[in-house]
Motif scaffolding. Structure first.
Motif, PDB file in Angstrom:
ATOM      1  N   ARG A 170       0.818  -1.209   0.000  1.00  0.00           N
ATOM      2  CA  ARG A 170       0.000   0.000   0.000  1.00  0.00           C
ATOM      3  C   ARG A 170       0.851   1.259   0.000  1.00  0.00           C
ATOM      4  N   LEU A 171       2.073   1.148   0.495  1.00  0.00           N
ATOM      5  CA  LEU A 171       2.971   2.300   0.536  1.00  0.00           C
ATOM      6  C   LEU A 171       3.754   2.477  -0.759  1.00  0.00           C
ATOM      7  N   ILE A 172       4.302   1.391  -1.291  1.00  0.00           N
ATOM      8  CA  ILE A 172       5.231   1.525  -2.421  1.00  0.00           C
ATOM      9  C   ILE A 172       4.752   0.827  -3.695  1.00  0.00           C
TER      10      ILE A 172
ATOM     11  N   MET B  89       9.161  18.104  14.297  1.00  0.00           N
ATOM     12  CA  MET B  89       7.876  17.629  13.793  1.00  0.00           C
ATOM     13  C   MET B  89       6.932  17.291  14.942  1.00  0.00           C
ATOM     14  N   ALA B  90       7.455  16.636  15.979  1.00  0.00           N
ATOM     15  CA  ALA B  90       6.628  16.297  17.138  1.00  0.00           C
ATOM     16  C   ALA B  90       6.097  17.550  17.818  1.00  0.00           C
ATOM     17  N   GLU B  91       6.942  18.567  17.943  1.00  0.00           N
ATOM     18  CA  GLU B  91       6.509  19.815  18.573  1.00  0.00           C
ATOM     19  C   GLU B  91       5.431  20.503  17.739  1.00  0.00           C
ATOM     20  N   ASN B  92       5.539  20.445  16.413  1.00  0.00           N
ATOM     21  CA  ASN B  92       4.492  21.000  15.555  1.00  0.00           C
ATOM     22  C   ASN B  92       3.171  20.253  15.752  1.00  0.00           C
ATOM     23  N   MET B  93       3.256  18.945  15.890  1.00  0.00           N
ATOM     24  CA  MET B  93       2.047  18.153  16.121  1.00  0.00           C
ATOM     25  C   MET B  93       1.429  18.499  17.471  1.00  0.00           C
ATOM     26  N   CYS B  94       2.276  18.712  18.453  1.00  0.00           N
ATOM     27  CA  CYS B  94       1.776  19.035  19.795  1.00  0.00           C
ATOM     28  C   CYS B  94       1.110  20.402  19.840  1.00  0.00           C
ATOM     29  N   ALA B  95       1.348  21.233  18.829  1.00  0.00           N
ATOM     30  CA  ALA B  95       0.688  22.540  18.750  1.00  0.00           C
ATOM     31  C   ALA B  95      -0.754  22.410  18.262  1.00  0.00           C
ATOM     32  N   CYS B  96      -1.141  21.226  17.790  1.00  0.00           N
ATOM     33  CA  CYS B  96      -2.519  21.001  17.350  1.00  0.00           C
ATOM     34  C   CYS B  96      -3.437  20.866  18.557  1.00  0.00           C
ATOM     35  N   VAL B  97      -4.727  21.024  18.319  1.00  0.00           N
ATOM     36  CA  VAL B  97      -5.717  20.820  19.376  1.00  0.00           C
ATOM     37  C   VAL B  97      -5.678  19.340  19.782  1.00  0.00           C
ATOM     38  N   PRO B  98      -5.411  19.028  21.053  1.00  0.00           N
ATOM     39  CA  PRO B  98      -5.142  17.646  21.464  1.00  0.00           C
ATOM     40  C   PRO B  98      -6.202  16.629  21.055  1.00  0.00           C
ATOM     41  N   HIS B  99      -7.476  16.918  21.312  1.00  0.00           N
ATOM     42  CA  HIS B  99      -8.488  15.899  21.013  1.00  0.00           C
ATOM     43  C   HIS B  99      -8.691  15.723  19.509  1.00  0.00           C
ATOM     44  N   VAL B 100      -8.439  16.784  18.731  1.00  0.00           N
ATOM     45  CA  VAL B 100      -8.566  16.659  17.276  1.00  0.00           C
ATOM     46  C   VAL B 100      -7.397  15.848  16.708  1.00  0.00           C
ATOM     47  N   LEU B 101      -6.196  16.064  17.235  1.00  0.00           N
ATOM     48  CA  LEU B 101      -5.045  15.271  16.803  1.00  0.00           C
ATOM     49  C   LEU B 101      -5.305  13.791  17.055  1.00  0.00           C
ATOM     50  N   LYS B 102      -5.900  13.484  18.210  1.00  0.00           N
ATOM     51  CA  LYS B 102      -6.185  12.090  18.564  1.00  0.00           C
ATOM     52  C   LYS B 102      -7.239  11.497  17.629  1.00  0.00           C
ATOM     53  N   GLN B 103      -8.218  12.319  17.213  1.00  0.00           N
ATOM     54  CA  GLN B 103      -9.286  11.830  16.337  1.00  0.00           C
ATOM     55  C   GLN B 103      -8.853  11.725  14.881  1.00  0.00           C
ATOM     56  N   TYR B 104      -7.833  12.510  14.500  1.00  0.00           N
ATOM     57  CA  TYR B 104      -7.443  12.591  13.085  1.00  0.00           C
ATOM     58  C   TYR B 104      -6.780  11.293  12.605  1.00  0.00           C
ATOM     59  N   LYS B 105      -6.007  10.676  13.481  1.00  0.00           N
ATOM     60  CA  LYS B 105      -5.288   9.457  13.074  1.00  0.00           C
ATOM     61  C   LYS B 105      -6.236   8.342  12.641  1.00  0.00           C
ATOM     62  N   PRO B 106      -7.240   7.972  13.457  1.00  0.00           N
ATOM     63  CA  PRO B 106      -8.180   6.944  12.981  1.00  0.00           C
ATOM     64  C   PRO B 106      -9.039   7.410  11.805  1.00  0.00           C
ATOM     65  N   LEU B 107      -9.268   8.729  11.698  1.00  0.00           N
ATOM     66  CA  LEU B 107     -10.029   9.233  10.557  1.00  0.00           C
ATOM     67  C   LEU B 107      -9.321   8.863   9.251  1.00  0.00           C
ATOM     68  N   ILE B 108      -7.996   9.001   9.238  1.00  0.00           N
ATOM     69  CA  ILE B 108      -7.215   8.646   8.047  1.00  0.00           C
ATOM     70  C   ILE B 108      -7.080   7.136   7.913  1.00  0.00           C
ATOM     71  N   ASP B 109      -6.648   6.469   8.993  1.00  0.00           N
ATOM     72  CA  ASP B 109      -6.341   5.041   8.921  1.00  0.00           C
ATOM     73  C   ASP B 109      -7.575   4.198   8.608  1.00  0.00           C
ATOM     74  N   GLN B 110      -8.662   4.448   9.324  1.00  0.00           N
ATOM     75  CA  GLN B 110      -9.861   3.648   9.103  1.00  0.00           C
ATOM     76  C   GLN B 110     -10.531   4.002   7.785  1.00  0.00           C
ATOM     77  N   GLY B 111     -10.507   5.295   7.437  1.00  0.00           N
ATOM     78  CA  GLY B 111     -11.086   5.705   6.168  1.00  0.00           C
ATOM     79  C   GLY B 111     -10.357   5.118   4.974  1.00  0.00           C
ATOM     80  N   TYR B 112      -9.037   4.940   5.114  1.00  0.00           N
ATOM     81  CA  TYR B 112      -8.231   4.411   4.007  1.00  0.00           C
ATOM     82  C   TYR B 112      -8.629   2.981   3.650  1.00  0.00           C
ATOM     83  N   SER B 113      -9.177   2.261   4.629  1.00  0.00           N
ATOM     84  CA  SER B 113      -9.553   0.866   4.378  1.00  0.00           C
ATOM     85  C   SER B 113     -10.968   0.732   3.805  1.00  0.00           C
ATOM     86  N   MET B 114     -11.683   1.858   3.684  1.00  0.00           N
ATOM     87  CA  MET B 114     -13.051   1.830   3.172  1.00  0.00           C
ATOM     88  C   MET B 114     -13.089   2.177   1.684  1.00  0.00           C
ATOM     89  N   PRO B 115     -14.156   1.793   0.998  1.00  0.00           N
ATOM     90  CA  PRO B 115     -14.392   2.331  -0.347  1.00  0.00           C
ATOM     91  C   PRO B 115     -14.529   3.857  -0.256  1.00  0.00           C
TER      92      PRO B 115
END
Length: 258
Positions: free
Chosen positions: A146-148, A190-216
């Protein structure tokens, strides 16, 4: 946890594999320390991002083959469990892999379990499962194509030949290739830039991408829209406006500094 070092900082942690003389091979002790370190990050709500790297000239050379060869057949099958991958999955924030050298087989699978990969100029990636007589069990056979792409993944898996940093970048396996001395500072930035994001949105964004990628696609788009509506209900327009102004001010500041 002397085989894995845990350095907690402001909003993020650095997890460092620490068997440099053995190329950070995955001994039983290291694997136990690794799980403990990641579980400590998962349990600490202040830790929103993890950087994973290795001490010495290797990121991770995979399983400790000397230890593995001395195991009984039953013990050897248990050695291949996926406690490391599961520990990484339990952490719900971004994981940045700072790949400082060899990432071989099990070490390659650890790298693929990260969300973003940065590589030093002397990094190399290889899958030797077929050469040593094992099948991967931590996701390599599914994540790598899926990556390469399918053909490139088959080339790596069927030959065991290493892919060096610049080739890995050209293939889309890593995000950036950096000088050895610049690798960890870039990961920290890069980690410090990520930590500047709204904490609960950063936590929600990862599954939004990962789980969405496995869907049609159509299903994923509808799911994203539903999540966006749910998220908007949790934040007032005034609060979003304030955050937007802060983002714009930061952008103007960076432009002036440049």
């Amino acid at each position: 946890m002397d085989k894995v070092l845990l350095d907690k900082r402001d909003g993020y942690a650095i997890v460092t594999l620490n068997r440099p003389d053995e190329m950070n091979a995955l001994s039983r002790e290291l694997r136990a320390d690794f799980v403990a370190a990641f579980d400590a990050c998962t349990a600490d709500e202040a830790i929103r991002v993890v950087i994973l790297t290795g001490n010495g000239r290797a990121f991770c050379a995979g399983f400790d083959l000397k230890e593995l060869s001395s195991s009984s057949e039953q013990d050897a099958s248990q050695e291949a469990d996926n406690v490391i991958a599961r520990a990484m999955e339990r952490f719900d924030g971004p994981i940045i892999g700072a790949i400082n050298g060899h990432a071989i087989t099990g070490g390659f699978e650890m790298a693929l379990a990260c969300d973003i990969l940065l590589a030093s100029e002397d990094a190399r990636f290889a899958d030797t499962h077929a050469r040593v007589g094992m099948l991967p069990g931590w996701g390599l056979s599914q994540k790598l194509p899926r990556l390469i792409g399918l053909s490139r993944a088959k080339e790596m898996c069927f030959t065991g030949a290493p892919v060096f940093a610049q080739q890995a970048y050209a293939w889309g396996l890593v995000n950036h290739v950096l000088a050895v001395d610049a690798l960890l500072p870039r990961a920290i930035e890069m980690a410090e830039n990520m930590c500047a994001c709204v904490p609960h949105v950063l936590k929600q964004y990862k599954p939004l991408i990962d789980q969405g990628y496995s869907m049609p696609l159509n299903e994923a788009l509808a799911w994203e829209e539903a999540k966006a509506i749910e998220s908007a209900k949790q934040a007032s327009a005034a609060l979003i406006g304030t955050r937007r102004e802060a983002v714009l001010a930061r952008g103007r500041s960076e432009k002036n500094e440049g």
